[in-house]
Design an enzyme around this catalytic site. Structure first.
Site, PDB file in Angstrom:
ATOM      1  N   CYS A 162       0.806  -1.222   0.000  1.00 15.29           N
ATOM      2  CA  CYS A 162       0.000   0.000   0.000  1.00 15.29           C
ATOM      3  C   CYS A 162       0.838   1.271   0.000  1.00 15.29           C
ATOM      4  O   CYS A 162       0.292   2.367  -0.099  1.00 15.29           O
ATOM      5  CB  CYS A 162      -0.918   0.006   1.218  1.00 15.29           C
ATOM      6  SG  CYS A 162      -1.753  -1.563   1.401  1.00 15.29           S
ATOM      7  N   HIS A 294      -3.458   7.911   5.459  1.00 14.35           N
ATOM      8  CA  HIS A 294      -3.535   6.570   4.890  1.00 14.35           C
ATOM      9  C   HIS A 294      -4.986   6.101   5.085  1.00 14.35           C
ATOM     10  O   HIS A 294      -5.566   5.549   4.168  1.00 14.35           O
ATOM     11  CB  HIS A 294      -2.512   5.646   5.545  1.00 14.35           C
ATOM     12  CG  HIS A 294      -2.380   4.345   4.820  1.00 14.35           C
ATOM     13  ND1 HIS A 294      -2.098   4.284   3.474  1.00 14.35           N
ATOM     14  CD2 HIS A 294      -2.530   3.059   5.230  1.00 14.35           C
ATOM     15  CE1 HIS A 294      -2.067   3.011   3.096  1.00 14.35           C
ATOM     16  NE2 HIS A 294      -2.334   2.247   4.135  1.00 14.35           N
ATOM     17  N   GLU A 305      -2.779   5.553  13.197  1.00 14.33           N
ATOM     18  CA  GLU A 305      -2.390   6.732  12.430  1.00 14.33           C
ATOM     19  C   GLU A 305      -2.677   8.003  13.232  1.00 14.33           C
ATOM     20  O   GLU A 305      -1.848   8.926  13.271  1.00 14.33           O
ATOM     21  CB  GLU A 305      -3.127   6.753  11.086  1.00 14.33           C
ATOM     22  CG  GLU A 305      -2.710   7.930  10.192  1.00 14.33           C
ATOM     23  CD  GLU A 305      -3.178   7.781   8.750  1.00 14.33           C
ATOM     24  OE1 GLU A 305      -4.026   6.915   8.462  1.00 14.33           O
ATOM     25  OE2 GLU A 305      -2.676   8.549   7.899  1.00 14.33           O
ATOM     26  N   LYS A 326      -9.859   7.703   0.610  1.00 16.93           N
ATOM     27  CA  LYS A 326     -10.199   6.295   0.318  1.00 16.93           C
ATOM     28  C   LYS A 326     -11.689   6.047   0.507  1.00 16.93           C
ATOM     29  O   LYS A 326     -12.259   5.125  -0.060  1.00 16.93           O
ATOM     30  CB  LYS A 326      -9.418   5.348   1.233  1.00 16.93           C
ATOM     31  CG  LYS A 326      -7.947   5.200   0.847  1.00 16.93           C
ATOM     32  CD  LYS A 326      -7.264   4.132   1.681  1.00 16.93           C
ATOM     33  CE  LYS A 326      -5.796   3.963   1.303  1.00 16.93           C
ATOM     34  NZ  LYS A 326      -4.950   5.058   1.810  1.00 16.93           N
ATOM     35  N   HIS A 331      -9.416   1.855  -1.685  1.00 11.81           N
ATOM     36  CA  HIS A 331      -7.986   1.684  -1.455  1.00 11.81           C
ATOM     37  C   HIS A 331      -7.369   1.099  -2.723  1.00 11.81           C
ATOM     38  O   HIS A 331      -7.590  -0.067  -3.034  1.00 11.81           O
ATOM     39  CB  HIS A 331      -7.788   0.759  -0.257  1.00 11.81           C
ATOM     40  CG  HIS A 331      -6.381   0.695   0.232  1.00 11.81           C
ATOM     41  ND1 HIS A 331      -5.289   0.997  -0.552  1.00 11.81           N
ATOM     42  CD2 HIS A 331      -5.866   0.360   1.448  1.00 11.81           C
ATOM     43  CE1 HIS A 331      -4.176   0.854   0.157  1.00 11.81           C
ATOM     44  NE2 HIS A 331      -4.509   0.474   1.376  1.00 11.81           N
ATOM     45  N   PHE A 390       1.375  -2.823   4.544  1.00 10.48           N
ATOM     46  CA  PHE A 390       1.602  -4.148   5.114  1.00 10.48           C
ATOM     47  C   PHE A 390       3.094  -4.441   4.973  1.00 10.48           C
ATOM     48  O   PHE A 390       3.722  -4.097   3.971  1.00 10.48           O
ATOM     49  CB  PHE A 390       0.816  -5.201   4.333  1.00 10.48           C
ATOM     50  CG  PHE A 390      -0.607  -5.360   4.802  1.00 10.48           C
ATOM     51  CD1 PHE A 390      -1.083  -4.697   5.916  1.00 10.48           C
ATOM     52  CD2 PHE A 390      -1.461  -6.212   4.118  1.00 10.48           C
ATOM     53  CE1 PHE A 390      -2.400  -4.872   6.344  1.00 10.48           C
ATOM     54  CE2 PHE A 390      -2.774  -6.393   4.530  1.00 10.48           C
ATOM     55  CZ  PHE A 390      -3.240  -5.724   5.646  1.00 10.48           C
TER      56      PHE A 390
END
Lengths: 402, 87
Positions: A162, A294, A305, A326, A331, A390
């Protein structure tokens, strides 16, 4: 050290087939997420996504090209054409040799893998089309952009899940800042909305069945999107000398690795990347007015976050705006940072901050100004864009109004 | 030369070369028709699919392959051989 500016942008995603349509959707807080349409979708438990609908490859590419271009490559080429056209650049001679392409993608030609596994495993076929390998390889999109536009300098693909696009754009920035390149075409692309692509994500049990609601107390997971965004990064003096329109300046970039867990995010890792980008830009945390988060809409990401932002910004965390687009485009995995950079540039240029839509209930663990549901007018001189992948790989990019 | 094999191969080659079938002749070479190396492997794939045969062709060394691609006529002849072997 050379200054780096953005002189072109292009995109195709669930919110629009070009930059203007996408920004208009963001201004209106429109949701591009809806029912997925592809073969065997009824065998999935997750059936929503930010899909690019009404897309006909035949109206953009001839038959031979379609045989060679996976959907992620097609999206990339369309976005790259828009960006390069806007920049007004054409690449030949010395400029071609000092210009390259660095793009992010997590999965590359996932549709091509899916179609051909189906052919050999499900349908029992014993042969596949000869272009399967050049079509599915992760660097296919970067290579085709270099071929189409005669970009002969450093070109490659970055795959950090990502964070792929942010890592890619960071490399492009560093290449120009160091003097190695004059122009870099950069951004990212993803297209894994197919049976195998979504089935794999289902396995993780982090996907929402109904909506992406970042920072909202009732959030229940992420929603995948697809598409591409591509930018032209250019050395400032070069852009100035030719009178190019400058959309924004790229002023800082930082990367960090959590070195902790393969899927769970880390507050410390995220905070180091955010603080690093601000320091790299020579700015103070108080200078940042907008963060494109994010903001995946998972329980773990959003609270981690927000905690990282609180750590880095202290009291200023309560003054800045942080939104997750998003919620509108989904995403885009390896392409997500690129599409999200469009929102940062819009905030800087137009003073319009894209909202976090689908926001329903405040979460005490995400107690920041998330620009809920409606876009907001505000003066933004510095914006940063977060990406936390990830694997614990983080990349944050900082832009300043030009 | 059976018409059906010839017709199918003309069609495959014409499509690959983006030409009309009438522009393809038995004595044409793939080079004459503007078919490059990627176009060649794509044509061979299409031939394998159309006749359900395995074409012994190695792109590393096309001239030494058992499958003669020096002209359209040689391709038709080779495919006829492969089809009859399979029958």
């Amino acid at each position: 050290m050379h200054r780096v500016v953005i002189t072109g942008q292009g995109t195709i995603n669930a919110l629009g087939t070009n930059v203007e349509d996408t920004l208009q959707s963001m201004r209106e807080g429109k949701c591009g997420i809806g029912p997925l349409e592809f073969r065997d979708v009824e065998r999935l438990s997750i059936r929503i996504g930010g899909q690019v609908h009404d897309y006909a490859p035949e109206s953009h590419f001839n038959r031979q090209k379609i045989a060679l271009y996976d959907r992620f490559t097609q999206f990339t080429l369309l976005a790259a054409n828009e960006a390069i056209t806007q920049s007004g650049l054409s690449f030949d001679g010395e400029l071609a040799q000092s210009s390259g392409v660095v793009l992010g993608t997590a999965g590359g030609g996932v549709n091509t893998w899916d179609d051909n596994y189906r052919a050999v495993y499900e349908e029992g076929k014993n042969r596949v089309h000869p272009f399967v390998v050049p079509k599915l390889m992760n660097n296919a999109a970067a290579s085709h952009v270099s071929i189409e536009h005669n970009l002969k300098g450093p070109s490659f693909t970055v795959a950090t899940a990502c964070a792929s696009s942010n890592h890619a754009m960071g490399q492009a920035f560093l290449f120009i800042r160091s003097g190695m390149c004059k122009v870099m075409v950069t951004g990212g692309s993803e297209s894994m909305l197919c049976f195998g692509g979504v089935k794999a994500w289902e396995g993780l049990r982090v996907m929402s069945r109904d909506a992406c609601r970042p920072f909202s107390a009732n959030r229940n997971g992420m929603v995948q999107g697809e598409g591409a965004a591509v930018f032209v990064f250019e050395e400032y003096e070069h852009a100035k000398a030719r009178g190019a329109e400058i959309l924004a300046e790229v002023v800082g970039f930082a990367m960090s690795s959590d070195a902790a867990d393969i899927v769970m995010p880390s507050k410390q890792g995220a905070a180091r990347a955010i603080a690093g980008a601000i320091k790299d830009a020579g700015l103070n945390p108080e200078d940042v007015a907008y963060i494109n988060a994010h903001g995946t809409g998972t329980a773990a990401n959003d609270k981690t976050e927000c905690a990282a932002v609180a750590d880095v910004f202290g009291h200023h965390a309560d003054k800045l705006m942080i939104s997750s687009t998003k919620s509108m485009h989904g995403h885009l995995i390896g392409g997500t940072g690129a599409v999200e950079l469009l929102a940062c540039i819009m905030a800087l240029r137009e003073g319009v901050v894209a909202p976090t839509i689908g926001y329903e209930e405040p979460d005490p663990e995400c107690a920041l100004d998330v620009v809920p549901n409606e876009a907001r007018e505000a003066v933004v001189d510095v914006a940063i864009s977060n990406a936390f992948a990830f694997g614990g790989l983080n990349a944050v990019i900082a832009l300043r109004k030009s | 030369m059976s018409d059906s094999v010839k017709e199918k191969i003309f069609k495959i080659i014409a499509e690959q070369a983006v030409l009309d079938v009438s522009d393809v002749g038995l004595d044409s070479t793939l080079e004459d028709l503007g078919i490059d190396s990627l176009g060649l492997v794509e044509s061979i794939f299409a031939i394998e699919e159309a006749f359900d045969i395995q074409v012994p062709f190695n792109a590393n060394n096309p001239t030494e392959s058992e499958f003669d691609i020096s002209s359209v006529a040689s391709i038709v002849k080779a495919v006829e051989g492969l089809v009859s072997e399979q029958a």
